[in-house]
Design a protein around this motif. Structure first.
Motif, short mmCIF file in Angstrom:
data_model
loop_
_atom_site.label_atom_id
_atom_site.label_comp_id
_atom_site.label_asym_id
_atom_site.label_seq_id
_atom_site.Cartn_x
_atom_site.Cartn_y
_atom_site.Cartn_z
N VAL A 251 0.82 -1.22 0.00
CA VAL A 251 0.00 0.00 0.00
C VAL A 251 0.86 1.27 0.00
CG1 VAL A 251 -1.71 1.33 1.30
CG2 VAL A 251 -2.03 -1.13 0.98
N PRO A 252 1.86 1.40 0.88
CA PRO A 252 2.71 2.60 0.81
C PRO A 252 3.44 2.74 -0.52
CG PRO A 252 3.12 1.41 2.84
CD PRO A 252 2.25 0.55 2.02
N ALA A 253 3.90 1.60 -1.06
CA ALA A 253 4.62 1.65 -2.35
C ALA A 253 3.72 2.17 -3.45
CB ALA A 253 5.13 0.25 -2.69
N VAL A 254 2.44 1.78 -3.43
CA VAL A 254 1.49 2.21 -4.46
C VAL A 254 1.05 3.66 -4.22
CG1 VAL A 254 -0.82 1.84 -5.39
CG2 VAL A 254 0.71 -0.11 -5.00
N VAL A 255 0.73 3.97 -2.98
CA VAL A 255 0.20 5.31 -2.65
C VAL A 255 1.24 6.39 -2.93
CG1 VAL A 255 -0.52 6.79 -0.73
CG2 VAL A 255 -1.47 4.50 -0.95
N VAL A 256 2.50 6.11 -2.67
CA VAL A 256 3.56 7.09 -2.91
C VAL A 256 4.18 6.89 -4.30
CG1 VAL A 256 5.79 7.99 -2.11
CG2 VAL A 256 4.07 7.24 -0.45
N GLY A 257 4.36 5.63 -4.71
CA GLY A 257 5.08 5.33 -5.93
C GLY A 257 4.37 5.77 -7.20
N ILE A 258 3.05 5.56 -7.27
CA ILE A 258 2.32 5.92 -8.50
C ILE A 258 2.29 7.44 -8.72
CG2 ILE A 258 0.05 5.91 -9.60
CD1 ILE A 258 -0.30 3.06 -8.69
N PRO A 259 1.97 8.25 -7.70
CA PRO A 259 2.07 9.71 -7.91
C PRO A 259 3.49 10.15 -8.27
CG PRO A 259 0.76 9.25 -5.96
CD PRO A 259 1.35 7.94 -6.39
N TYR A 260 4.47 9.50 -7.66
CA TYR A 260 5.87 9.81 -7.99
C TYR A 260 6.15 9.48 -9.46
CZ TYR A 260 10.98 9.29 -7.94
OH TYR A 260 12.33 9.38 -8.23
N ALA A 261 5.63 8.36 -9.94
CA ALA A 261 5.81 7.99 -11.34
C ALA A 261 5.11 8.99 -12.27
CB ALA A 261 5.28 6.58 -11.58
N TYR A 262 3.91 9.43 -11.88
CA TYR A 262 3.19 10.43 -12.69
C TYR A 262 4.00 11.73 -12.78
CZ TYR A 262 -1.34 8.26 -13.64
OH TYR A 262 -2.35 7.48 -14.17
N CYS A 263 4.64 12.11 -11.71
CA CYS A 263 5.43 13.35 -11.69
C CYS A 263 6.63 13.27 -12.62
CB CYS A 263 5.90 13.67 -10.28
SG CYS A 263 4.57 14.20 -9.18
N THR A 264 7.05 12.05 -12.95
CA THR A 264 8.19 11.87 -13.85
C THR A 264 7.73 11.52 -15.27
OG1 THR A 264 8.43 9.52 -13.25
CG2 THR A 264 9.66 11.12 -11.94
N GLY A 265 6.42 11.65 -15.53
CA GLY A 265 5.91 11.47 -16.88
C GLY A 265 5.37 10.09 -17.20
#
Length: 328
Positions: free
Chosen positions: A82-96
């Motif tokens: 859950v933390p990996a998805v909650v933080v990781g996906i927005p982080y991935a969006y910020c990098t395009g």
């Protein structure tokens, strides 16, 4: 409550500081194109993630009742995925990128470790259900089975391999599994000793000679285990000899590795310096690398712990994201 071993927390602190320092080199100083030039990265990369996986095995569930498996699996899912998805996906969006690309990428924007660790917990449950008296048969089978799987993951479609991180799971399984064996059979005092430390130090120092004689196929595991046991032995035998303030700081960092791992990638983005990549490629050496990573590593760790402290002001957020109960 399970008793925490201080030297394991100290070893975890060494592991997370090494990971963050390695990522500073990778993302901020050298860049992916030039990272192979960094001597310091070669040293850090030879042990940091493997040490983490070994230590995770040492604090894993090694004996469990069948009725508790799903409950423990849910707890691991909430704390890791859950933390990996909650933080990781927005982080991935910020990098395009987007969510689909995030899941289909084997590195998961850096969060692959949490997915692999969860998978290894799932794989470990059948072993935890087996009584100790039968484990000798499992140990006799596990090495040939693992070698077979290690050599035959290639028929799996690449997209399946990357999405499920199968290569990483197979690669890191021995470290997690042997860490769990140490815990299950209480081998701490037998494995992390001065004679073992000496043997592992010799293997570590002579690793280039060993590679020249035996090659790298599977020998990498022997050398890496030597480095891991060397570090953990130093933490166990020497942890009590460092000053209390340093020991308290190390144990504090060691007990907050999840938050540091989750949030340090964000700090690295703020400190990204692409203009320096070429300079470090041309001029970098181990001394320059050491000096250059100190401040960014401290900043990334402090930033991560500050985010955790900020989130703790909202018990609901901590419960949703990390499944942690915070008393106000």
């Amino acid at each position: 409550m399970q008793h925490r071993l201080e030297y394991i927390d100290i070893a975890k602190a060494i592991a997370i500081v090494s990971v963050v320092a390695g990522h500073v080199l990778l993302y901020d100083l050298y860049g992916g194109e030039h990272i192979g030039k960094s001597s310091l990265m070669k040293i850090l990369g030879s042990y940091h993630n493997f040490l983490f996986m070994f230590l995770s095995g040492m604090v894993s569930v090694t004996v469990i009742e069948k009725a508790e498996v799903l409950k423990d699996m849910y707890k691991r899912f909430r704390c890791l995925i859950v933390p990996a998805v909650v933080v990781g996906i927005p982080y991935a969006y910020c990098t395009g990128a987007n969510a689909i690309i995030f899941f289909q990428n084997s590195w998961k924007w850096g969060y692959w470790y949490l997915f692999v660790l969860f998978a290894l917990y799932v794989v470990s449950y059948p072993f935890a259900l087996i009584p100790n008296k039968y484990m000798k048969y499992i140990y006799a089978l596990i090495i040939p089975v693992w070698i077979f799987v290690y050599r035959h993951t290639y028929p799996i479609p690449q997209i399946v391999n990357d999405t499920l991180d199968i290569d990483f799971i197979v690669k890191f399984f021995p470290y997690f599994f042997i860490g769990s064996i140490v815990k299950r059979h209480k081998l701490h005092s037998k494995l992390f000793t001065l004679p073992t430390l000496g043997i592992c130090l010799i293997i570590t120092v002579m690793q280039n000679f060993i590679y020249d004689i035996a090659g790298r196929y599977l020998i990498d595991y022997i050398v890496t285990f030597a480095e891991i046991i060397l570090i953990v032995s130093i933490c166990r035998l020497g942890g009590g000899k460092i000053t209390k303030n340093i020991r308290d700081w190390l144990t504090f960092i060691g007990r907050n590795t999840l938050y540091i791992y989750i949030f340090h990638y964000i700090a690295l983005q703020f400190m990204s310096m692409p203009s320096l990549h070429e300079w470090f490629f041309q001029n970098g050496n181990i001394c320059i690398d050491l000096l250059a990573v100190i401040v960014p590593t401290i900043i990334a760790i402090a930033f991560s712990l500050s985010i955790k402290q900020l989130m703790e002001k909202s018990p609901m957020i901590m419960k949703i994201v990390f499944n942690k109960n915070i008393e106000r």
